[in-house]
Enzyme design. Structure first.
Site, PDB file in Angstrom:
ATOM      1  CG  HIS A 130      -1.526  -1.980  -7.584  1.00 35.89           C
ATOM      2  ND1 HIS A 130      -0.555  -1.674  -7.008  1.00 35.89           N
ATOM      3  CD2 HIS A 130      -1.175  -2.753  -8.327  1.00 35.89           C
ATOM      4  CE1 HIS A 130       0.287  -2.220  -7.120  1.00 35.89           C
ATOM      5  NE2 HIS A 130      -0.190  -3.071  -8.064  1.00 35.89           N
ATOM      6  CG  ASP A 141      -1.701  -1.177   1.326  1.00 38.70           C
ATOM      7  OD1 ASP A 141      -2.311  -1.835   0.195  1.00 38.70           O
ATOM      8  OD2 ASP A 141      -1.836  -1.773   2.583  1.00 38.70           O
TER       9      ASP A 141
HETATM   10  P1  GDP Z   1      -0.246   0.140  -3.472  1.00 36.82           P
HETATM   11  O1  GDP Z   1      -1.000  -1.225  -3.422  1.00 36.82           O
HETATM   12  O2  GDP Z   1       0.988   0.235  -3.292  1.00 36.82           O
HETATM   13  O3  GDP Z   1      -0.817   0.550  -5.093  1.00 36.82           O
HETATM   14  O4  GDP Z   1      -1.141   1.181  -2.951  1.00 36.82           O
HETATM   15  P2  GDP Z   1      -2.541   1.400  -2.527  1.00 36.82           P
HETATM   16  O5  GDP Z   1      -3.229   1.796  -3.933  1.00 36.82           O
HETATM   17  O6  GDP Z   1      -3.365   0.405  -1.763  1.00 36.82           O
HETATM   18  O7  GDP Z   1      -2.589   2.680  -1.514  1.00 36.82           O
HETATM   19  C1  GDP Z   1      -2.104   4.020  -2.356  1.00 36.82           C
HETATM   20  C2  GDP Z   1      -3.540   4.901  -1.918  1.00 36.82           C
HETATM   21  O8  GDP Z   1      -3.088   6.228  -1.644  1.00 36.82           O
HETATM   22  C3  GDP Z   1      -4.316   4.951  -3.161  1.00 36.82           C
HETATM   23  O9  GDP Z   1      -5.790   5.153  -2.560  1.00 36.82           O
HETATM   24  C4  GDP Z   1      -3.752   5.908  -3.825  1.00 36.82           C
HETATM   25  O10 GDP Z   1      -4.632   6.634  -4.648  1.00 36.82           O
HETATM   26  C5  GDP Z   1      -3.235   6.885  -2.882  1.00 36.82           C
HETATM   27  N1  GDP Z   1      -2.197   7.652  -3.392  1.00 36.82           N
HETATM   28  C6  GDP Z   1      -1.086   7.399  -4.018  1.00 36.82           C
HETATM   29  N2  GDP Z   1      -0.047   8.264  -3.745  1.00 36.82           N
HETATM   30  C7  GDP Z   1      -0.620   9.240  -3.231  1.00 36.82           C
HETATM   31  C8  GDP Z   1      -0.129  10.515  -2.928  1.00 36.82           C
HETATM   32  O11 GDP Z   1       0.842  11.052  -3.203  1.00 36.82           O
HETATM   33  N3  GDP Z   1      -1.005  11.319  -1.925  1.00 36.82           N
HETATM   34  C9  GDP Z   1      -2.188  11.096  -1.788  1.00 36.82           C
HETATM   35  N4  GDP Z   1      -3.066  11.686  -0.744  1.00 36.82           N
HETATM   36  N5  GDP Z   1      -2.798   9.535  -2.016  1.00 36.82           N
HETATM   37  C10 GDP Z   1      -1.830   8.898  -2.872  1.00 36.82           C
END
Ligand code: GDP
Length: 424
Positions: free
Chosen positions: A40, A12
């Protein structure tokens, strides 16, 4: 060139967004491990999507999306996910599925549930998508490869053997209904029909693509600390989350992976049980959880509230090292703008001794965080596109982390959108 996007933490970290962004310059995106157990979240021009098994390249029409041999392939999930995005206006993606990928069977999902029930309070907090039983069978050599769907006689013989073995457990350990050979054969026939148009000799395809100079991006799921060898065993996932495994799980030579973009989150979060030294609780944690990510820190697949904590430099430096990070993308920094002070965990105290090295799980259980506290920047940094325009205290936080990690922070993500990124 072959690049990888992987996580340094517990998952995440925002890998989906970084992969989506790097997808712009990629011809091929390959998922090389994991299954539809994690997810994701991607925000782009089509809307907000939670992807579980499809590679994050599916939103571009110039990329080919590949499910590599290392993935736990849940065929119905794959097809539901394709339908889900096409129904929302995304053009039908170009998809290939490795003929060597193995199939998550309905009984893997059942065994996952039954085992969690049996362990009750002592369970691993599995997402119950069959991943652990799937990988157990894969390495126990009773898994079913996509290629095997095309030889019905051999498949029936294998399925008979599987039923013989599994039915003993179902009857005597779990006291549940037994498996039926004909029912499983009918399911597998369905799966064959669904997957047939996409089946591909992926390592040959990638060999040719490399000769043509194509850009290949390997997309990891979860993060270093969930790796079954290098993570917080046994509270880990069942397939390697490391870029090194990308070579195996996609079928490319290890020396071809030149760029390893390691995603590091500006604070900590984790789903499920397991050691988490810089964890915070109560109102402090609730506030970070509410403000975190894009609409709160809740699991993309399970909706479970994530556990929260301050940035852990010990775990993240180790996470980058085992990935072989060539650069870091630091994400969700915008979320921290409300804080007066930002504690960073710079050491672990274990039996009275302070260490900066990430230990094995038995030592980790005894570790207490040692913090250094940095001043907050108390402003909203979303919308900023140049590093120098960031508030001074924000730059100090980034540079402190960079020094701790020992890897250049080349990208800073300050919002969930595809273009909310600061290059350095
Ligand atoms: P992954 O499994 O590593 O892809 O991570 P996730 O998708 O579960 O979690 C990342 C969350 O943070 C998602 O809801 C993204 O839209 C959000 N996100 C990613 N980068 C950023 C950021 O720079 N700022 C904010 N506020 N949210 C972000």
């Amino acid at each position: 060139m072959v690049s990888a996007v992987v996580g340094a933490n517990w998952g995440d970290e925002g890998k989906g967004k970084i992969t989506d962004m790097l997808g712009e310059e990629s011809d091929i995106i390959v998922r090389f491990q994991g299954g539809s157990n994690a997810g994701h979240t991607i925000v782009n021009d089509y809307g907000k999507f939670a992807l579980h098994i499809l590679p994050s390249g599916v939103f571009y029409d110039h990329t080919t999306s590949i499910i590599g041999n290392g993935v736990a392939l849940n065929i119905p999930d794959l097809f539901d996910e394709i339908k889900g995005i096409v129904d929302r206006g995304v053009p039908m993606p170009k998809i290939k599925v490795s003929d060597r990928a193995q199939i998550v069977m309905p009984y893997h999902i059942l065994f996952d549930q039954y085992e969690e029930e049996r362990l009750a309070g002592k369970s691993f907090g599995s997402t119950k998508s069959g991943i652990a039983p799937f990988y157990s069978d894969k390495y126990g050599k009773t898994g079913i490869q996509v290629s095997e769907l095309f030889d019905e006689d051999a498949l029936r013989e294998k399925v008979q053997g599987i039923c013989e073995q599994k039915n003993v457990l179902l009857e005597h350990l779990y006291h549940k209904p037994v498996l039926d050979v004909e029912e499983l054969m009918a399911t597998l026939k369905e799966y064959r029909k669904m997957v047939e148009p996409y089946v591909c000799d992926v390592s040959a395809y990638l060999f040719e693509a490399r000769q043509q100079g194509k850009n290949i991006l390997l997309e990891g799921q979860l993060g270093s600390l969930k790796d079954p060898d290098h993570g917080i065993y046994p509270m880990v996932t069942s397939s390697s989350t490391l870029a090194g495994y990308g070579a195996v799980g996609a079928g490319v030579p290890p020396y071809e992976i030149k760029r390893i973009v390691t995603v590091v989150k500006a604070y900590s979060s984790a789903v499920g049980a397991g050691e988490f030294v810089s964890e915070i609780f109560g109102e402090e944690a609730d506030e970070l959880r509410r403000r975190g990510g894009d609409g709160g820190e809740y699991g993309a697949t399970t909706g479970r509230p994530r556990r929260m904590g301050w940035f852990d430099a010990v775990a993240s430096r180790y996470g980058c090292r085992v990935q072989g990070a060539t650069e870091v993308a630091l994400t969700v920094l915008d979320v921290l703008g409300y804080l007066d002070e930002l504690p960073i965990c710079v050491g672990y105290e274990i039996d009275g001794t302070i260490t900066k090295d990430f230990p094995t799980t038995s030592q980790l259980k005894k570790a207490k965080p040692v913090y250094e506290v940095l001043p907050g920047w108390k402003t909203d940094i979303r919308g900023i596109t140049e590093y120098d325009k960031l508030p001074e205290n924000c730059r100090k936080y980034i540079e402190f982390i960079e020094k701790e990690l020992g890897v250049p922070v080349k990208m800073i993500s300050n919002g969930p959108g595809r273009h909310e990124i600061i290059h350095r």
